[in-house]
Design a protein around this motif. Structure first.
Motif, PDB file in Angstrom:
ATOM      1  N   LEU A   1      78.117  64.135 -47.350  1.00 30.87           N
ATOM      2  CA  LEU A   1      77.679  64.823 -48.563  1.00 30.87           C
ATOM      3  C   LEU A   1      78.540  66.028 -48.903  1.00 30.87           C
ATOM      4  O   LEU A   1      78.772  66.324 -50.074  1.00 30.87           O
ATOM      5  CB  LEU A   1      76.214  65.257 -48.412  1.00 30.87           C
TER       6      LEU A   1
ATOM      7  N   ASP B   1      76.682  73.497 -43.919  1.00 27.43           N
ATOM      8  CA  ASP B   1      75.967  72.261 -44.218  1.00 27.43           C
ATOM      9  C   ASP B   1      74.561  72.559 -44.728  1.00 27.43           C
ATOM     10  O   ASP B   1      74.106  72.004 -45.733  1.00 27.43           O
ATOM     11  CB  ASP B   1      75.910  71.391 -42.964  1.00 27.43           C
TER      12      ASP B   1
ATOM     13  N   ARG C   1      73.813  71.787 -49.023  1.00 25.53           N
ATOM     14  CA  ARG C   1      72.872  70.734 -49.406  1.00 25.53           C
ATOM     15  C   ARG C   1      71.762  71.262 -50.313  1.00 25.53           C
ATOM     16  O   ARG C   1      71.049  70.478 -50.953  1.00 25.53           O
ATOM     17  CB  ARG C   1      72.284  70.062 -48.168  1.00 25.53           C
TER      18      ARG C   1
ATOM     19  N   LEU D   1      72.427  66.789 -53.439  1.00 23.60           N
ATOM     20  CA  LEU D   1      71.675  65.680 -52.873  1.00 23.60           C
ATOM     21  C   LEU D   1      71.353  64.606 -53.898  1.00 23.60           C
ATOM     22  O   LEU D   1      70.918  63.514 -53.547  1.00 23.60           O
ATOM     23  CB  LEU D   1      70.370  66.179 -52.241  1.00 23.60           C
TER      24      LEU D   1
ATOM     25  N   THR E   1      64.659  68.266 -51.088  1.00 24.75           N
ATOM     26  CA  THR E   1      64.480  69.344 -50.113  1.00 24.75           C
ATOM     27  C   THR E   1      63.091  69.963 -50.134  1.00 24.75           C
ATOM     28  O   THR E   1      62.776  70.799 -49.284  1.00 24.75           O
ATOM     29  CB  THR E   1      65.500  70.476 -50.370  1.00 24.75           C
TER      30      THR E   1
END
Length: 252
Positions: free
Chosen positions: A21, A150, A154, A160, A166
């Motif tokens: 990602l 990371d 995200r 995402l 999330t």
């Protein structure tokens, strides 16, 4: 977002974040990750960036000059942006999800990765925050920096692909995430809970919340100390003889 990583090992950053990602977020222009080798600011022609500590002791310390020059160069490249300089330090504040959320609000993050025995103390006025990933000492700050990058990237919009991805994750709302299931409906005698197949969204939401409570009480009861438990939550946990008994025991 621009992310600068001040390091002696840029290949670690390039290799560690050059896939999945994070890589796709870079390709989409959502984030730009720039490893900066501070050896270019070495104090002599031999490329030295460290020296023996005054007063004696084991190991070598990173000198202040190369690090400060690298930080200043990184800041100059993003002048006018909302910037935060983060020093990787095992004695620093412990990284958590709340900190990742805060990091995601900046235009530029500068991670300073140490090596050897540590830093010259005079680096501290040039950083905004000293952060650790936990009570452990590693050979360098690159791995902790990648963990923080990371966790932060995200959270950025469109990374995402689904803004709701999330929302219910562990630590986002103060509880651990509820158990999840997918096909098949049954595997070796273990069935997916009936409520998840019911299509009744209110019951599903209630079940998920209660499962989050149970999971948190069993695995991370410390998190419940700051979670706003309702009377219904407390009654549910009491029915399962969880948390309240643990709380009573902790007061003895």
């Amino acid at each position: 977002m621009k992310i600068d990583v001040i390091t002696l090992f840029p290949e670690m950053i390039e290799g560690g974040l050059g896939s999945s990602l994070i890589h796709r977020a870079e390709e989409a222009g959502l984030v730009q990750i720039r490893p900066r080798n501070f050896r270019q600011f070495a104090v002599n022609k031999h490329g030295h960036v460290d020296d023996y500590p005054y007063g004696g002791g084991a190991g070598m310390l990173l000198r202040v000059e190369p690090l400060v020059k690298a930080i200043e160069e990184a800041k100059a490249d993003a002048r006018g942006s909302k910037s935060l300089t983060i020093l990787m330090d095992p004695a620093g504040e412990k990284f958590d999800q709340a900190m990742a959320i805060d990091f995601s609000t900046y235009d530029q993050l500068i991670f300073v990765c140490g090596h050897y025995e540590g830093y010259d103390e005079r680096i501290k006025p040039y950083v905004d925050k000293e952060v650790s990933i936990g009570d452990v000492v590693l050979t360098g700050g690159e791995l902790p920096a990648m963990v923080m990058i990371d966790a932060t990237v995200r959270l950025l919009d469109d990374v995402l692909g689904n803004a709701d991805s999330t929302v219910d994750e562990s630590h986002m709302g103060g509880l651990l995430e509820y158990p999840q299931y997918t096909r098949p409906k049954e595997f070796r005698g273990e069935k997916v809970p009936d409520v998840l197949l019911s299509g009744h969204h209110e019951n599903i939401a209630k079940w998920r919340h209660q499962q989050s409570l149970l999971k948190t009480a069993k695995k991370r009861p410390d998190l419940l100390a700051s979670y706003p438990l309702t009377e219904e939550d407390l009654a549910f946990l009491a029915d399962h003889a969880i948390y309240l008994a643990d709380q009573a025991h902790s007061k003895d």
